[in-house]
Design a protein around this motif. Structure first.
Motif, PDB file in Angstrom:
ATOM      1  N   ASP A 128      -4.953 -23.500 -14.523  1.00  0.00           N
ATOM      2  CA  ASP A 128      -4.087 -24.550 -15.073  1.00  0.00           C
ATOM      3  C   ASP A 128      -3.718 -24.296 -16.532  1.00  0.00           C
ATOM      4  O   ASP A 128      -3.741 -25.196 -17.371  1.00  0.00           O
ATOM      5  CB  ASP A 128      -4.754 -25.927 -14.923  1.00  0.00           C
ATOM      6  CG  ASP A 128      -4.972 -26.299 -13.473  1.00  0.00           C
ATOM      7  OD1 ASP A 128      -5.884 -27.082 -13.212  1.00  0.00           O
ATOM      8  OD2 ASP A 128      -4.243 -25.783 -12.595  1.00  0.00           O
ATOM      9  N   GLY A 129      -3.391 -23.038 -16.846  1.00  0.00           N
ATOM     10  CA  GLY A 129      -2.874 -22.721 -18.164  1.00  0.00           C
ATOM     11  C   GLY A 129      -3.897 -22.572 -19.263  1.00  0.00           C
ATOM     12  O   GLY A 129      -3.552 -22.631 -20.448  1.00  0.00           O
ATOM     13  N   VAL A 130      -5.176 -22.365 -18.907  1.00  0.00           N
ATOM     14  CA  VAL A 130      -6.201 -22.223 -19.939  1.00  0.00           C
ATOM     15  C   VAL A 130      -7.355 -21.384 -19.397  1.00  0.00           C
ATOM     16  O   VAL A 130      -7.641 -21.387 -18.196  1.00  0.00           O
ATOM     17  CB  VAL A 130      -6.698 -23.612 -20.401  1.00  0.00           C
ATOM     18  CG1 VAL A 130      -7.466 -24.313 -19.277  1.00  0.00           C
ATOM     19  CG2 VAL A 130      -7.572 -23.502 -21.647  1.00  0.00           C
ATOM     20  N   TRP A 131      -7.999 -20.628 -20.291  1.00  0.00           N
ATOM     21  CA  TRP A 131      -9.235 -19.931 -19.926  1.00  0.00           C
ATOM     22  C   TRP A 131     -10.377 -20.946 -19.994  1.00  0.00           C
ATOM     23  O   TRP A 131     -10.605 -21.554 -21.046  1.00  0.00           O
ATOM     24  CB  TRP A 131      -9.504 -18.763 -20.872  1.00  0.00           C
ATOM     25  CG  TRP A 131      -8.591 -17.603 -20.657  1.00  0.00           C
ATOM     26  CD1 TRP A 131      -7.563 -17.198 -21.436  1.00  0.00           C
ATOM     27  CD2 TRP A 131      -8.633 -16.679 -19.552  1.00  0.00           C
ATOM     28  NE1 TRP A 131      -6.941 -16.096 -20.891  1.00  0.00           N
ATOM     29  CE2 TRP A 131      -7.585 -15.746 -19.732  1.00  0.00           C
ATOM     30  CE3 TRP A 131      -9.455 -16.547 -18.423  1.00  0.00           C
ATOM     31  CZ2 TRP A 131      -7.337 -14.709 -18.850  1.00  0.00           C
ATOM     32  CZ3 TRP A 131      -9.205 -15.512 -17.541  1.00  0.00           C
ATOM     33  CH2 TRP A 131      -8.173 -14.604 -17.746  1.00  0.00           C
ATOM     34  N   LEU A 132     -11.093 -21.129 -18.896  1.00  0.00           N
ATOM     35  CA  LEU A 132     -12.136 -22.157 -18.837  1.00  0.00           C
ATOM     36  C   LEU A 132     -13.325 -21.833 -19.726  1.00  0.00           C
ATOM     37  O   LEU A 132     -14.089 -22.723 -20.088  1.00  0.00           O
ATOM     38  CB  LEU A 132     -12.606 -22.337 -17.386  1.00  0.00           C
ATOM     39  CG  LEU A 132     -11.528 -22.768 -16.385  1.00  0.00           C
ATOM     40  CD1 LEU A 132     -12.118 -22.933 -14.994  1.00  0.00           C
ATOM     41  CD2 LEU A 132     -10.871 -24.071 -16.827  1.00  0.00           C
ATOM     42  N   CYS A 133     -13.487 -20.552 -20.093  1.00  0.00           N
ATOM     43  CA  CYS A 133     -14.639 -20.165 -20.910  1.00  0.00           C
ATOM     44  C   CYS A 133     -14.407 -20.425 -22.397  1.00  0.00           C
ATOM     45  O   CYS A 133     -15.301 -20.875 -23.107  1.00  0.00           O
ATOM     46  CB  CYS A 133     -14.992 -18.691 -20.676  1.00  0.00           C
ATOM     47  SG  CYS A 133     -13.557 -17.604 -20.527  1.00  0.00           S
ATOM     48  N   CYS A 134     -13.214 -20.120 -22.888  1.00  0.00           N
ATOM     49  CA  CYS A 134     -12.975 -20.202 -24.334  1.00  0.00           C
ATOM     50  C   CYS A 134     -11.793 -21.097 -24.698  1.00  0.00           C
ATOM     51  O   CYS A 134     -11.465 -21.244 -25.872  1.00  0.00           O
ATOM     52  CB  CYS A 134     -12.740 -18.806 -24.910  1.00  0.00           C
ATOM     53  SG  CYS A 134     -11.375 -17.912 -24.104  1.00  0.00           S
ATOM     54  N   HIS A 135     -11.113 -21.646 -23.683  1.00  0.00           N
ATOM     55  CA  HIS A 135     -10.028 -22.616 -23.866  1.00  0.00           C
ATOM     56  C   HIS A 135      -8.798 -22.031 -24.561  1.00  0.00           C
ATOM     57  O   HIS A 135      -7.968 -22.778 -25.083  1.00  0.00           O
ATOM     58  CB  HIS A 135     -10.509 -23.850 -24.628  1.00  0.00           C
ATOM     59  CG  HIS A 135     -11.677 -24.530 -23.979  1.00  0.00           C
ATOM     60  ND1 HIS A 135     -11.578 -25.195 -22.776  1.00  0.00           N
ATOM     61  CD2 HIS A 135     -12.990 -24.585 -24.340  1.00  0.00           C
ATOM     62  CE1 HIS A 135     -12.778 -25.657 -22.435  1.00  0.00           C
ATOM     63  NE2 HIS A 135     -13.647 -25.296 -23.358  1.00  0.00           N
ATOM     64  N   GLN A 136      -8.662 -20.710 -24.575  1.00  0.00           N
ATOM     65  CA  GLN A 136      -7.419 -20.120 -25.070  1.00  0.00           C
ATOM     66  C   GLN A 136      -6.309 -20.380 -24.055  1.00  0.00           C
ATOM     67  O   GLN A 136      -6.543 -20.385 -22.860  1.00  0.00           O
ATOM     68  CB  GLN A 136      -7.600 -18.617 -25.297  1.00  0.00           C
ATOM     69  CG  GLN A 136      -8.587 -18.287 -26.407  1.00  0.00           C
ATOM     70  CD  GLN A 136      -8.637 -16.801 -26.683  1.00  0.00           C
ATOM     71  OE1 GLN A 136      -7.836 -16.274 -27.440  1.00  0.00           O
ATOM     72  NE2 GLN A 136      -9.581 -16.108 -26.070  1.00  0.00           N
ATOM     73  N   GLU A 137      -5.077 -20.552 -24.573  1.00  0.00           N
ATOM     74  CA  GLU A 137      -3.951 -20.940 -23.723  1.00  0.00           C
ATOM     75  C   GLU A 137      -2.966 -19.796 -23.474  1.00  0.00           C
ATOM     76  O   GLU A 137      -1.874 -20.028 -22.983  1.00  0.00           O
ATOM     77  CB  GLU A 137      -3.219 -22.126 -24.362  1.00  0.00           C
ATOM     78  CG  GLU A 137      -4.091 -23.370 -24.443  1.00  0.00           C
ATOM     79  CD  GLU A 137      -3.364 -24.535 -25.080  1.00  0.00           C
ATOM     80  OE1 GLU A 137      -3.770 -25.679 -24.838  1.00  0.00           O
ATOM     81  OE2 GLU A 137      -2.381 -24.299 -25.812  1.00  0.00           O
ATOM     82  N   VAL A 138      -3.342 -18.590 -23.841  1.00  0.00           N
ATOM     83  CA  VAL A 138      -2.511 -17.411 -23.573  1.00  0.00           C
ATOM     84  C   VAL A 138      -3.211 -16.575 -22.522  1.00  0.00           C
ATOM     85  O   VAL A 138      -4.345 -16.135 -22.726  1.00  0.00           O
ATOM     86  CB  VAL A 138      -2.288 -16.582 -24.856  1.00  0.00           C
ATOM     87  CG1 VAL A 138      -1.466 -15.331 -24.554  1.00  0.00           C
ATOM     88  CG2 VAL A 138      -1.599 -17.429 -25.914  1.00  0.00           C
ATOM     89  N   LYS A 139      -2.551 -16.348 -21.402  1.00  0.00           N
ATOM     90  CA  LYS A 139      -3.214 -15.668 -20.294  1.00  0.00           C
ATOM     91  C   LYS A 139      -3.642 -14.263 -20.663  1.00  0.00           C
ATOM     92  O   LYS A 139      -4.647 -13.760 -20.176  1.00  0.00           O
ATOM     93  CB  LYS A 139      -2.297 -15.632 -19.061  1.00  0.00           C
ATOM     94  CG  LYS A 139      -3.038 -15.196 -17.789  1.00  0.00           C
ATOM     95  CD  LYS A 139      -2.181 -15.369 -16.553  1.00  0.00           C
ATOM     96  CE  LYS A 139      -2.960 -15.035 -15.285  1.00  0.00           C
ATOM     97  NZ  LYS A 139      -2.144 -15.204 -14.069  1.00  0.00           N
ATOM     98  N   GLN A 140      -2.892 -13.584 -21.540  1.00  0.00           N
ATOM     99  CA  GLN A 140      -3.226 -12.219 -21.913  1.00  0.00           C
ATOM    100  C   GLN A 140      -4.161 -12.152 -23.112  1.00  0.00           C
ATOM    101  O   GLN A 140      -4.407 -11.077 -23.651  1.00  0.00           O
ATOM    102  CB  GLN A 140      -1.940 -11.441 -22.215  1.00  0.00           C
ATOM    103  CG  GLN A 140      -0.939 -11.437 -21.074  1.00  0.00           C
ATOM    104  CD  GLN A 140      -1.509 -10.891 -19.786  1.00  0.00           C
ATOM    105  OE1 GLN A 140      -2.353 -10.008 -19.825  1.00  0.00           O
ATOM    106  NE2 GLN A 140      -1.074 -11.414 -18.655  1.00  0.00           N
ATOM    107  N   ALA A 141      -4.707 -13.291 -23.545  1.00  0.00           N
ATOM    108  CA  ALA A 141      -5.616 -13.287 -24.689  1.00  0.00           C
ATOM    109  C   ALA A 141      -6.841 -12.434 -24.392  1.00  0.00           C
ATOM    110  O   ALA A 141      -7.366 -12.416 -23.281  1.00  0.00           O
ATOM    111  CB  ALA A 141      -6.046 -14.722 -25.021  1.00  0.00           C
ATOM    112  N   MET A 142      -7.304 -11.723 -25.422  1.00  0.00           N
ATOM    113  CA  MET A 142      -8.472 -10.873 -25.272  1.00  0.00           C
ATOM    114  C   MET A 142      -9.679 -11.697 -24.846  1.00  0.00           C
ATOM    115  O   MET A 142      -9.816 -12.871 -25.208  1.00  0.00           O
ATOM    116  CB  MET A 142      -8.772 -10.156 -26.594  1.00  0.00           C
ATOM    117  CG  MET A 142      -9.897  -9.135 -26.492  1.00  0.00           C
ATOM    118  SD  MET A 142     -10.240  -8.332 -28.076  1.00  0.00           S
ATOM    119  CE  MET A 142      -8.736  -7.376 -28.260  1.00  0.00           C
ATOM    120  N   GLY A 143     -10.576 -11.087 -24.098  1.00  0.00           N
ATOM    121  CA  GLY A 143     -11.751 -11.782 -23.589  1.00  0.00           C
ATOM    122  C   GLY A 143     -12.645 -12.320 -24.680  1.00  0.00           C
ATOM    123  O   GLY A 143     -12.569 -11.909 -25.841  1.00  0.00           O
TER     124      GLY A 143
END
Length: 633
Positions: A128-143
């Protein structure tokens, strides 16, 4: 078949759906060979595989890791693992932990010598548009989690003895391209961050930021405003895009220019006009960086710019030249500030665009209702669909654009509720909504001010010299990435066109007025028969049935690309709106502009399929535009 290494029936999660639902999880037959992992439809009764549904080349895999289950996950989806490659994560669900461990182990063995292996990964899902671990909103954001060096991906000797390049590697054409540039991993609660910019508190709840000082993150419930503590023990809210993680963020270095493209780098370096002037920017290739260097040597009048990719060894070290490897990029830059080592010059002078801080989501934490007495009106910028737009100042010092909404032109109450949501949208290619003035009439909409004005005017008048294909495609890339973010937030623009994009002082293009057409009260505008309706940017389903969706935005994006490559011509310039509304559903399409090559025109035409489902997503468009841009460079 004898070449098959592993074969198993897994559940696969759709990569295209924005929302998770049972329909997004389907059983597929997965087959692993030496060259690829492929998945197929299959007939469970006959035990036979059917049509190929997709595949990933082994050489393109960047990471293989398990994924933590989401809360309330059903039993059949407890044992997930992810395969990361250029298009993002492929999520697969095994029947049990033993099967998952077997596949992860084998895949890691097969990919451990791949190029561009990741150093960090996301342990939780993108949902749903967010990384559940770090809450970044860019899908290509670094881990956000560092990979264990013993996991088989980053250890071991390199089997091939392919030599490193003898000189720095300049940007080349021809390699397929990446997803959007990756962003550094975001901080977590309790982590120490460094301020990139000064920030003066706008409200009593805000905390002052002083550039280069450290702060402790206390709360991250709001994506755009984090609660933090300074070294004196004072607490308050800070704009999240003003700080960077202390451990590995390049943002704290003045030579790093985030979100700068090649054309902007060349313009900045040539304006500075210093031999050895340099900056570091995001490369066209995801997760990579490029050193842009200005030199007055070589006999070229006025000097020239060179662009050198920062390469990575299999052991994760960085280099620009053979035998000069470094553990970090800052160490590499420091070395080349004293040694040319194959480049046209050593890195003599830092050139930076860091003077102007980025826009914040609102003018202070929790502020969306703005006191009109704090606004100073300076000059008219033009007249839009809803009324006059003025340039002004907030509290006498912050540049803003103010839309004065003409009474009777907008469904005001509905918009005011929506504005609270729209203010939370923040992306470098969206015009930031700061707030609204609703306590009097007319109401005001207060937004970020962009000095180069409307993209349409910029195309017609602002490009003083004949633009390059790269410059034009970079404009298209900016719009695609802004729209991809809106798409990820389930926002439909409904009126995407060059007139509804703005250009900042650096030449970055930002989308504006997203969603506002829903609140228009003008019957002539909302009817496809009326002259004000954006007929020239509308697909058949809108012209025939007024059916808007993200796919109708895709069609409009194709028309916007056409505007860019004609430098602002009117689409279907010889036809009336009535003729267009009649002929587009029957197959009429815009011709190829003279400045657009076949690859660029093919991107436009993919946006103009009759059937909405056959059009790409904005995420896919952004990848394609980057691919062509990389080849052009």
């Amino acid at each position: 078949m004898s070449e098959n290494i592993l074969e198993e029936i897994f559940i696969k999660r759709s990569q295209q759906k924005k929302k998770t639902s049972p329909l997004n999880y389907k059983e597929r037959l997965f087959i692993l060979t030496q060259k690829k992992i492929a998945y197929y439809d299959f007939d469970p009764e006959k035990g036979k595989r059917k049509g190929l549904r997709g595949s990933v080349d082994i050489e393109k895999i960047k990471c293989v890791e398990s994924v933590q289950p989401e809360p309330n996950t059903p039993q059949e989806r407890m044992y997930a693992f992810q395969i990361i490659y250029d298009e993002g994560p492929l999520y697969i669900f095994a029947k049990n932990d033993d099967v998952r461990a077997q596949w992860i182990k084998k895949l890691k063995e097969m990919v451990r010598f791949n190029k561009d292996l990741m150093q960090k990964y996301h342990p939780c899902f993108w949902a749903d548009g967010v990384w559940l671990c770090c809450h970044q909103e860019v899908k290509q954001a670094m881990g956000c989690k560092v990979l264990d060096s013993k996991n088989g991906l980053t250890c071991g000797r390199r089997l091939s003895r392919k030599p490193l390049p003898p000189t720095p590697t300049e940007e080349k054409t021809g390699r397929p391209l990446p997803p959007q540039p990756q962003e550094p991993s975001g901080p977590s609660v309790g982590m120490i961050v460094i301020a990139e910019y000064n920030y003066t508190p706008m409200t009593e709840q805000d905390l002052e930021l002083r550039k280069d000082e450290e702060y402790t993150i206390l709360e991250m419930s709001d994506t755009n405003w984090w609660r933090a503590r300074d070294k004196y023990g004072k607490e308050g809210y800070i704009p999240s895009n003003y700080v960077v993680e202390t451990e590995n963020g390049l943002e704290r270095f003045d030579w790093y220019c985030k979100n700068m493209n090649r054309s902007q780098a060349e313009m900045l370096l040539k304006t500075e006009n210093k031999d050895g002037g340099f900056l570091v920017r995001d490369s066209s290739k995801a997760g990579k960086y490029t050193v842009s260097l200005f030199s007055k040597g070589g006999g070229e009048t006025g000097g020239s710019c060179r662009h050198y990719n920062i390469c990575t060894t299999p052991q994760g070290q960085f280099y620009l030249a053979e035998k000069h490897n470094f553990s970090t990029i800052p160490e590499l830059i420091n070395y080349h500030q004293h040694n040319a080592a194959g480049m046209v010059s050593r890195l003599k002078y830092i050139v930076s665009n860091r003077a102007r801080p980025p826009s914040t989501a609102g003018l202070g934490y929790g502020v969306w209702e703005i006191d009109p007495h704090c606004l100073t009106f300076i000059k008219d910028l033009g007249t839009g669909q809803f009324g006059v737009v003025k340039y002004g100042k907030w509290q006498g010092k912050h540049d803003v654009a103010i839309k004065m909404i003409k009474e009777g032109s907008m469904s005001e109450d509905d918009f005011i509720e929506e504005a609270k949501i729209m203010m939370k949208l923040r992306h470098e290619n969206l015009v930031q909504l700061y707030g609204v003035c609703t306590k009097h009439r007319p109401i005001y909409i207060v937004t970020e001010f962009l000095s180069n004005g409307c993209l349409l005017t910029y195309l017609r008048e602002g490009l003083k010299q004949h633009p390059t294909t790269v410059q034009l495609l970079e404009i298209c890339k900016d719009v695609a990435e802004g729209m991809a973010y809106l798409e990820s937030q389930q926002f439909i623009h409904r009126d995407l066109a060059a007139r509804n994009c703005l250009v900042d002082g650096n030449g970055t293009v930002k989308v504006t007025d997203f969603g506002l057409s829903r609140y228009v009260l003008d019957d002539e505008y909302t009817s496809s028969a009326g002259s004000k309706f954006p007929v020239r940017w509308s697909p058949p389903e809108v012209l025939l049935y007024c059916k808007f969706s993200s796919k109708s935005d895709i069609w409009a994006y194709g028309v916007l690309m056409w505007e860019v490559y004609t430098l602002g011509w009117l689409p279907y310039e010889r036809l009336s709106n009535t003729e267009i509304a009649d002929q587009v559903p029957r197959g009429l399409r815009l011709y190829r502009p003279q400045l657009a090559n076949e690859k660029v025109y093919s991107i436009m035409t993919t946006c103009w399929h009759d059937k909405p489902d056959e059009r790409p997503t904005f995420h896919e468009l952004a990848l394609t535009v980057q691919d062509v841009l990389y080849e052009l460079q």
